[in-house]
Structures are given as structure tokens and as C-alpha cells.
Design a protein around this motif. Structure first.
Motif, mmCIF file in Angstrom:
data_model
loop_
_atom_site.group_PDB
_atom_site.id
_atom_site.type_symbol
_atom_site.label_atom_id
_atom_site.label_comp_id
_atom_site.label_asym_id
_atom_site.label_seq_id
_atom_site.Cartn_x
_atom_site.Cartn_y
_atom_site.Cartn_z
ATOM 1 N N CYS A 1 34.906 33.095 38.790
ATOM 2 C CA CYS A 1 34.949 31.665 39.117
ATOM 3 C C CYS A 1 34.958 31.470 40.631
ATOM 4 C CB CYS A 1 36.219 31.034 38.554
ATOM 5 S SG CYS A 1 36.345 31.123 36.771
ATOM 6 N N CYS B 1 39.771 38.125 37.212
ATOM 7 C CA CYS B 1 39.222 38.619 35.956
ATOM 8 C C CYS B 1 37.715 38.683 36.129
ATOM 9 C CB CYS B 1 39.641 37.776 34.747
ATOM 10 S SG CYS B 1 38.629 36.338 34.408
ATOM 11 N N CYS C 1 36.844 34.404 42.828
ATOM 12 C CA CYS C 1 38.080 34.969 42.282
ATOM 13 C C CYS C 1 37.837 36.424 41.858
ATOM 14 C CB CYS C 1 38.542 34.130 41.100
ATOM 15 S SG CYS C 1 40.110 34.675 40.396
ATOM 16 N N CYS D 1 41.727 28.916 36.242
ATOM 17 C CA CYS D 1 42.972 29.131 35.506
ATOM 18 C C CYS D 1 44.073 29.407 36.531
ATOM 19 C CB CYS D 1 42.811 30.278 34.513
ATOM 20 S SG CYS D 1 42.906 31.909 35.257
HETATM 21 S S1 SF4 Z 1 39.139 32.673 34.630
HETATM 22 FE FE1 SF4 Z 1 40.884 32.572 36.063
HETATM 23 S S2 SF4 Z 1 41.215 34.713 36.685
HETATM 24 FE FE2 SF4 Z 1 39.202 34.605 35.749
HETATM 25 S S3 SF4 Z 1 37.813 34.333 37.490
HETATM 26 FE FE3 SF4 Z 1 38.307 32.287 36.655
HETATM 27 S S4 SF4 Z 1 40.032 31.584 37.881
HETATM 28 FE FE4 SF4 Z 1 39.872 33.786 38.198
#
Ligand code: SF4
Length: 932
Positions: free
Chosen positions: A54, A50, A47, A84
Motif C-alpha cells: 500500500c 505486508c 509500506c 491498515c
Molecule cells: S495492508 Fe496494511 S500492512 Fe499491508 S501494505 Fe497495506 S498498510 Fe501496509
């Protein structure tokens, strides 16, 4: 393999088993109730929404070769298959009909909204040629790379060092550098890595269950810790979702947090709850005593007595008066922290550290609790981040640059923890320098930073910024003022190595362009990732390699050699070469694990996306150190040095690594602070914030505005083109307490004007008891805007007019709200929300902390009923006034150079560390020919 075989009996299971990832089958939900089977190749990636990194699994439709969805990667050691809302919303971002698919070249005046399509060759030739000329003419400091979301580990360090420039700029001074400095002063490591899962007590100065740093991996482990019996306390002026489920909510008045933490430390010390043996063994108390009593006897019991005396004023009563938190609660939580000895986990990242003048003392005071309870680097405690974060190394490291760029580290902030990034336009306006080539990379300072209209003024000025190339996956408010807009890949469209300190362990993960990876798995081959991505969306890795060859086509500048393959000397480096070398040579245990499955390390990472390097990483400060011949030992402190550098510390007759501080101990006393002009802050302390009650004028009705909190579903600029996320969250009202609302005659939904030092914004009120009286709050994740059609995401950004007033002010007004629009995505006609929130950051002056350099985000404001003529979303800013406020804060600094003519303490790192001699001013350099 059939679906029935995969799902015997029940038909339900958590994740597709990895052995099925080449040919996973499931029913197409869009065909329901017909049972139509779909075949997918599942490709892991990371991802990009952020910093948590993840794992994601892309479901690549094998018939259409199109990504249909992103779900969690169950093999990722941190996220463990969970995400998330922003993770799966990656699918919106890659299929967004509004995204930029081809390189664009400005066709009119800068910022005018005229663009033409360009080829990648044109881009590379023009930018490469311009940089080559700058380098040849000795103007290396005129080339700058300014990054918002890095998303990779050390790649740019290598590139910029290979170019020999001091040109790395970041967003960190509007994010976390204040907290980082506080941690770094203690241990040399600038981030905490709490082991929430094994903690007995957890204290968060954040809203980690919904939005804090690394929040998804952390939230999972906080929940695990609580299920195992840990208590949770949350210090936050706002009743966040996290605070609402905590055992203790400590609603501190903004900026008073360090006072409360020091009061807790006092309780722990006074009641005999501190681990004194640990304190004696690991802190630099001897340095403190030697400083206070030169030539005197160094007794630990006398140190403890002096420490207690130093914190005498921090009574629970004093902390209550500063914070508003009842003294009984402060004492109760302090006792629980003391009782969690060895297993106290805590975290502060932004929040109070980034909101307030002196916020770096918040993390320092928090770490004092960690040290007093002997919870540093223990199971259930708080480790330094470096123990739990993997960093790659390369086959060859370019040397540190022989430059020092005063636009990044000016003399006024010798201890600034990161570059003074948000002051770049102020420095340029003041004539401190200019830029010839300026890259912004996933960075949107016009919208994200304070004082965005000063950014706009400077970016429009071609005499100050010669060429601006915006490397971005989506339109943003800053890219509009670029000369080139260069579309770069989202998660699933690029390569990166990622690792974060999310837990008790160390892992590495691999972001990859999933369509390219899927098609390569099926036997195709590609020269460049943009050949497999949508349109001509590229990735930075390949872009920088190509650009470096264009800068130095014949190798005469000594740059090209760093971008040659480690496997085929003289040939151009490829992304496969780059990652293959790292995975084969620099990830302990990966080659063996891969070989056990008959895979090469790179193929293992392509297939599974992540690898757990280590678990149970504790007590590394006790690692024995081999002492070279000629090393010296300080008989009093035990410090062991070799060739003038600290290499360890002798404790109980053994030389061990200790911590990367000058004393190799945990520095409860910072000689650095004293030597660099801040003797009154040499110990963890409490600095009254610029929004302290005493700084507010009650007669004017001044209040504090907290503008820093995240919404769980949005992330700065990057979520602007994720339709699911914008459907969930699309307004950012001003939180205001019922008593303040009564005083002002406000009700929920009323228009309010929020007046700052340099202007105002108009928003709607949300009257609530989830905020303290006298405090207002507004999330910064809203209020996206666009000046021209085609330059911005209509899912989130309102069209605005932006005009300069005759006296130099700026007025912004929303022309229309959000609404349905025609596009290739039928959902764009179904937009039912009309609100995109209000942009508040434009109205904030810069507040550079005189020590850490961090922008102190909290604002002194007057909240009033909207005035006649005010419209929702209105913004007014006076940029001349903002320059005045900048100078007021400049006046708070204590400029260098410091001891020995240093620009900065040698032991305090920099993100892109120059050659050591560059730390000295020219007059103090050993070889003055080495010039900036
Ligand atoms: S917390 Fe949410 S936005 Fe951040 S890397 Fe994990 S899945 Fe992606």
C-alpha cells in the motif's frame, strides 16, 4: 500557501492535494489547544509491513528534517489513501530506540550475544572476498540468499543471475506454495487475482476483511462488491471477523475444504449450471479423453459425463460428513456460485491450502468452480495474477544460471512449487551440502519456521554455515546466530519497485528513502542512502551493487559488468540509474504522463509514488498470436508449436495465446501429475489431510490445532518493534470450544499444555464458540523472545532461558514478561502490558507435502490442563524426534527424475529459473560438461 487557503470554509478534507506536497502546513496536534503551524514536505513511499504494498505518505518536518508520521497516499491505485493499522505504525519502526543502527560483527562465539561495531567497508571486503574465493574454487552452490519478505520486483533475480549462482531461497514453502501449485497446474499462473468490486458472488477461504493476502486493497473492494449487491461466503473453521459479517459462514473441519468445493462443483454440473461452452472451448478435455480412451472418438458430451462420474462420490451428504457444514448450506452456496456465472470471485492463499497435506488440491478444486462458471479473467471474476501484476525488465538480462542446487530443489520433490526452504537445516544435518556464505534477508526462520530449534542447531555450527550475514531492519531470533548483522532500511528508508495483483488493473509503485528524497528535493546530494537514513542504516540495492564490485573488482569473473550504469558505460551503477532506466523504458504510458506534467519519469515516481499502467485487463487468453514459418499444429488439440515450444492454440480457425500450460488450455486434467508419478491426482481432487478425523486418536484426546491465522495488527517479525501495534495485540491464547473446555475442565485464562509430535508449549485457554468442537487455534504472530540484553525488541519480546537437556531436548522458559524500560522514547516507560504471547512454532515438526513441498502447518495435538511446574510460555522440543518426523514425511515422496531425465517439468517455473539444460540430470544433459 496558508492552511486557510487549503481548507476553505469547512476545515476538513480527505488528503492534502498533491500540488501542496512540497509545503504542506497543518497545526501541530501536540501543541493543542495552541494553534502552532507545522510545515511538511510530503514524500510518497510504500509500506513494507505486508505483501500488499500500500502507498504511504511520509510527513517530513521541514524544520527538523525528521519524519513525523506516515499516512496513506491517495494516488496509490490499490490502497487509494487507506491503510491498515500497520501502515501508519511504520513511524514506530523508524523511531524505535531498540533498532539496529550500525553494522555489527560477532565478537564471541556464534549466538553468545557479543558484538562489536563494524564499518560497511569491513563488511563488504570480508563477505566479497569470501564469495570471490568460493566462486573461483567452483563452490557456487555454497552461496545462498534466503529471503523472508521480498519487497522488490525482480531485483534479486538479476543480482543472483549476474553472480551465476542457484542461490535463491525463499519463505514461500511455509506460506503459499501449496495454493500456488494448485493454481499453476490449471493455468500456468500461480496466483489468483479476484475482481471483488465487480463480482456477483465472492467465496473466501481466508479472513480477507481483516488479514488475508493483499487484505487492505482487497477488503476495500470486497466491501464495494457487497454494496453493489454481491453475496459473500467465507469458508473457515474459525469465526473470523470476516466470517462474522459474511452472508454465509461455512465452518469446515480443517482439511475438508476440497471435499466441500467438489460437492459444490457436482451440484453445478448436475443441475446444469456450468458454462459448458466455456468448458469445451478452454479446457484440455481432449487430452483427458485421449488419455482415458486411446484411439477413441473425442466427444465433449462424453467428457462431461465422465467428469460427472468422476465426482459422483462428492455428494452434499459426503461433504457434510467430512466438513460438518450442513448439506443444505453447501447446496445453497453452490447454486449461488453457479448463478454468478462470469462474475464469481474467490481467493485462497494460506489457510486450508497451507495447513493440510494435499492442500494444493484445495486451490485446484476452488479454481474448478471458477472454470465451471466461466469466471476466469472476466469482469467480476478471478484473473490470473500475471495479468494484473507489473514486472520490470532491465536494459540487460543476465542469462539463467548454469547450476542446480539440490539444497533448494532436491530430487524427492520434483514438483515442489518453491524451494524446500524450511528443510534447509535438515538437509545440512543429513550431509547433503554446506554453506560458505549464507544471507538471511528480512527472514527469521528460527522463529517463523517450524522446528526452529533445528535451525538454531545448524546456524550455530560453523562447519555447516561458514558465514551468516543477517540483513534485517530489526533484531530477530535468527540474527542472534549471525556473524554479521546488517541494518537495512524499513519502508521509507530504501528503494524498491512494487506491484501486486490487487484488482482489475495493473499498477507500479515506488518505495523510496523519504529523508534522502526530501533532502534531494531541497538540493542536497548523497552517494549512499545510509548518509540520509538514521545511523548507518543502508538499503539492499546499494549494498548489492557495492558487494558485487568487491566480489569482482577487476571484472575478471564477468560479474561486475552487470553492475555498471546503462547511461555511463564502465561506471558503477547507481540506484538513480537503475530506476531511471526502468521508468523511462519499461513502464508503458509513464513517460508520456510524466512529460505532460513537465517531469522526467523518475521524478514523476519520486513525486507521486505510483502509476496506474492499465485497467480493465480481461480475456488476454484470446490475444492473437503471429505464427512463424515452420510452426506445427496438432490437428486434434489445436496446439501450435514452434521450435518445439508451445506458442498458442488454434480455436475457431484463429491462433490465440491461451494459457502458459503445455496444452495452452486450462488443464482440468494434468498430464504432468500423471507423468510425474501421481496419476490418481490428475484431476482436481480431495486428499485426506494428515489431521483428518481418521488420523486422530480419540482415546488419547487428540485434536487439531490451527496455528496459521494472522492477527490484523501484527505481521510476523516485522511488527515486533512497532509500539502501537504491540499495545493493541500482545497475547495469543489457545481458542477452544466450550464442549472441549467442559470435557477438559478448562476455563478461560487457565494454563494449558499443548503437546505436539516433538514437544509442547504452555499457553492460556480462551473458551469460545467461535471455533468448531475438536479444533483448537492459536495465532502465530506472538511469542517473540530474546536470549540476551540488547538483542531484541523489548516492546514485544520476553527474555528467555534456553537450555539443552542431557538427552538432547531443548527447554525454553520466560524469565520475565514485558514491562516498562528506559529509552529515548518516553513511551517505553509507559508499557502497561506484561504479556507477549507464546511461541508455538518451535514445537512443530516439519511436514513437507510430498507434491507441493509446502509445510503442512496444522498439528495433531493433545490439549490438557497445565501440569504442576508448568509456567506460561514454557516450551520443550526434542530435535532428534523432529528429524524422525522429517524422515517419515520424506518417505511419502515420489522422487524424480521424471520423463526425459528431467529434474522438474520444464513448463513449471522456478523463482530463479536456471538455464534450461540444468533441468536435466547430468546423465540426461545434452552437454554433460555443463555441470552443477
Ligand atoms: S495492508 Fe496494511 S500492512 Fe499491508 S501494505 Fe497495506 S498498510 Fe501496509
Amino acid at each position: 500557501m496558508t492552511i486557510e487557503r487549503l481548507l476553505p470554509g469547512s476545515g476538513l478534507q480527505a488528503f492534502p492535494p498533491p500540488e501542496t506536497w512540497d509545503d504542506w502546513r497543518e497545526y501541530d496536534p501536540k501543541q493543542w489547544p495552541r494553534r502552532v503551524e507545522k510545515r511538511y514536505m510530503l514524500v510518497p513511499t510504500i509500506c513494507f509491513n505486508c505483501e500488499a504494498a500500500c502507498g504511504l505518505l511520509a510527513y517530513v518536518d521541514k524544520d527538523a528534517m525528521r519524519v513525523r508520521k506516515f499516512e496513506g497516499n491517495p494516488l496509490h491505485p490499490a490502497s487509494r489513501g487507506r491503510n491498515c493499522a500497520k501502515g501508519p505504525a511504520t513511524i514506530n519502526q523508524i523511531h524505535d530506540p531498540e533498532r539496529i543502527l550500525h553494522p555489527l560483527r560477532r565478537a564471541g562465539r556464534r549466538g553468545e550475544g557479543q558484538w562489536r561495531r563494524a564499518s560497511w567497508d569491513e563488511v563488504l571486503d570480508e563477505i566479497g572476498g569470501r564469495i570471490r574465493t568460493a566462486f573461483r574454487e567452483g563452490r557456487r552452490n555454497e552461496v545462498m540468499y534466503h529471503v523472508g519478505r521480498p519487497g522488490h520486483e525482480r531485483t534479486m533475480d538479476r543480482i543472483l543471475k549476474a553472480w551465476g549462482i542457484d542461490g535463491h531461497n525463499s519463505h514461500t514453502n511455509v506460506c503459499s506454495s501449496s495454493a500456488r501449485l494448485g493454481y499453476a497446474l490449471w493455468s500456468g499462473y500461480d496466483r489468483p487475482s479476484p475482481d471483488h468490486a465487480n463480482a456477483r458472488f465472492i467465496l473466501l477461504l481466508s479472513s480477507h476483511l481483516e488479514a488475508g493476502h493483499y487484505f487492505n486493497p482487497h477488503a476495500q473492494r470486497i466491501v464495494e462488491g457487497r454494496l453493489a449487491g454481491a453475496k459473500l461466503a467465507v469458508m473457515d473453521p474459525r469465526l473470523s471477523n470476516t466470517a462474522s459479517v459474511a452472508d454465509y459462514w461455512l465452518p469446515t473441519y480443517p482439511g475438508s475444504e476440497a471435499a466441500v468445493l467438489l460437492a459444490m462443483a457436482k451440484v453445478i454440473l448436475d443441475e446444469g449450471r456450468a458454462d459448458l461452452a466455456y468448458l469445451e472451448r478452454w479446457t484440455n478435455w481432449r487430452h483427458f479423453m485421449a488419455d482415458r480412451h486411446p484411439g477413441g472418438e473425442l466427444r465433449f458430451d462424453a467428457f462431461v459425463a465422465e467428469l460427472k462420474e468422476h465426482y459422483r462420490e462428492f455428494t452434499p451428504e459426503m461433504a457434510e460428513a467430512e466438513s460438518g457444514v450442513p448439506r443444505e448450506k453447501i447446496v445453497e452456496v453452490a447454486r449461488l456460485i453457479g448463478g454468478a456465472r462470469g462474475a464469481f470471485a474467490s481467493h485462497v492463499w494460506r489457510g486450508s491450502a497451507s495447513g493440510n497435506l494435499g492442500g494444493w488440491q484445495v486451490s485446484r478444486a476452488l479454481q474448478l468452480l471458477t472454470v465451471l462458471t466461466a469466471s476466469v479473467g472476466t469482469p467480476g471474476g478471478t484473473s490470473p495474477h500475471g495479468w494484473n501484476k507489473y514486472k520490470p525488465v532491465f536494459w540487460e538480462e543476465p542469462p539463467g544460471q548454469k547450476q542446480w542446487n539440490e539444497l533448494l530443489f532436491p530430487k524427492e520433490w520434483p514438483l515442489s512449487h518453491y524451494e524446500m526452504s524450511f528443510l534447509l537445516p535438515h538437509f545440512l544435518k543429513e550431509g547433503r551440502g554446506k554453506l560458505d556464505v549464507y544471507f538471511t534477508r528480512v527472514y527469521n526462520p528460527v522463529w517463523t519456521n517450524p522446528d526452529g530449534l533445528t535451525w538454531l542447531e545448524v546456524l550455530k555450527d560453523e562447519a555447516l554455515v561458514g558465514l551468516h550475514a543477517a540483513l534485517t531492519p530489526t533484531w530477530n531470533e535468527t540474527a542472534v546466530f549471525a556473524d554479521y548483522v546488517l541494518p537495512m532500511g524499513m519502508a521509507g528508508e530504501r528503494h524498491d519497485i512494487q506491484s501486486q495483483e490487487t484488482q482489475d488493473g495493473r499498477w507500479v509503485s515506488f518505495r523510496q528513502p523519504v529523508l534522502r528524497a526530501a533532502r534531494e528535493r531541497m538540493g542536497e546530494s548523497f552517494r549512499f542512502t545510509y548518509e540520509a537514513n538514521p545511523g548507518e542504516v543502508w538499503e539492499e540495492d546499494e549494498f548489492w551493487i557495492e558487494l558485487s564490485w568487491r566480489i569482482d573488482p577487476d571484472g575478471a569473473l564477468g560479474i561486475r559488468r552487470w553492475f555498471e550504469s546503462p547511461f555511463r558505460p564502465g561506471e558503477k551503477l547507481t540506484v538513480a540509474d537503475y530506476y531511471r532506466w526502468i521508468f523511462e523504458n519499461a513502464v508503458p504510458g509513464l513517460p508520456e504522463t510524466a512529460a505532460a506534467q513537465g517531469l522526467a519519469p523518475l521524478d514523476y515516481m519520486r513525486r507521486y509514488g505510483a502509476f496506474l499502467v492499465a485497467t480493465d485487463v480481461h480475456g488476454l487468453q484470446e490475444t492473437p498470436v503471429a505464427v512463424p514459418a515452420g510452426a506445427a499444429k496438432d490437428p486434434v488439440t489445436g496446439l501450435v508449436t514452434a521450435a518445439g515450444k508451445a506458442i498458442g492454440v488454434e480455436i475457431d480457425g484463429n491462433v490465440v495465446a491461451g494459457w502458459p500450460t503445455p496444452s495452452r488450455r486450462l488443464e482440468v486434467f494434468s498430464p504432468t501429475m500423471k507423468e510425474w508419478g501421481w496419476p490418481e491426482e490428475a484431476l482436481p481432487g480431495y486428499i485426506r489431510s494428515h489431521v483428518h478425523r481418521s488420523a486422530l486418536d480419540a482415546a488419547k484426546g487428540e485434536m487439531v490445532l490451527i496455528p496459521t491465522f494472522r492477527l490484523p495488527t501484527l505481521i510476523h517479525t516485522r511488527s515486533g518493534n512497532a509500539k502501537y501495534l504491540n499495545e493493541i495485540s500482545h497475547r495469543n491464547p489457545v481458542w477452544i470450544h466450550t464442549t472441549d473446555a467442559r470435557r477438559l475442565g478448562l476455563r478461560t485464562g487457565d494454563l494449558v499444555r499443548v503437546t505436539t509430535e516433538i514437544g509442547y508449549f504452555v499457553n492460556r485457554a480462551w473458551v469460545t464458540e467461535a471455533i468448531a468442537p475438536g479444533v483448537a487455534a492459536c495465532s502465530h504472530h506472538m511469542g517473540r523472545w530474546r536470549l540476551h540484553e540488547g538483542e531484541g525488541s523489548r516492546w514485544a519480546a520476553a527474555r528467555v532461558s534456553l537450555q539443552q537437556t542431557p538427552d538432547g531436548g531443548w527447554r525454553m522458559r520466560q524469565l520475565d514478561g514485558l514491562g516498562p524500560f528506559a529509552s529515548a522514547d518516553p513511551d517505553s516507560r509507559r508499557i502497561w502490558w506484561s504479556d507477549g504471547g507464546v511461541h508455538q512454532n518451535l514445537t512443530f515438526a516439519v511436514h513437507p507435502d510430498p507434491v507441493s513441498g509446502m509445510h503442512c502447518w496444522h498439528q495433531k495435538v493433545v490439549v490438557s490442563l497445565g501440569e504442576p511446574g508448568d509456567r506460561y510460555g514454557d516450551v520443550f522440543v526434542d530435535t532428534q524426534r523432529s528429524m524422525e518426523v522429517y524422515r517419515e514425511w520424506l518417505g511419502k515422496t515420489r522422487p524424480g527424475p521424471g520423463p526425459g531425465g528431467l529434474r522438474r517439468p520444464l513448463w513449471l517455473d522456478r523463482p530463479l529459473r536456471p538455464a534450461e539444460e540444468m533441468f536435466r540430470t547430468k546423465a540426461n544433459r545434452l552437454d554433460p560438461k555443463e555441470d552443477v
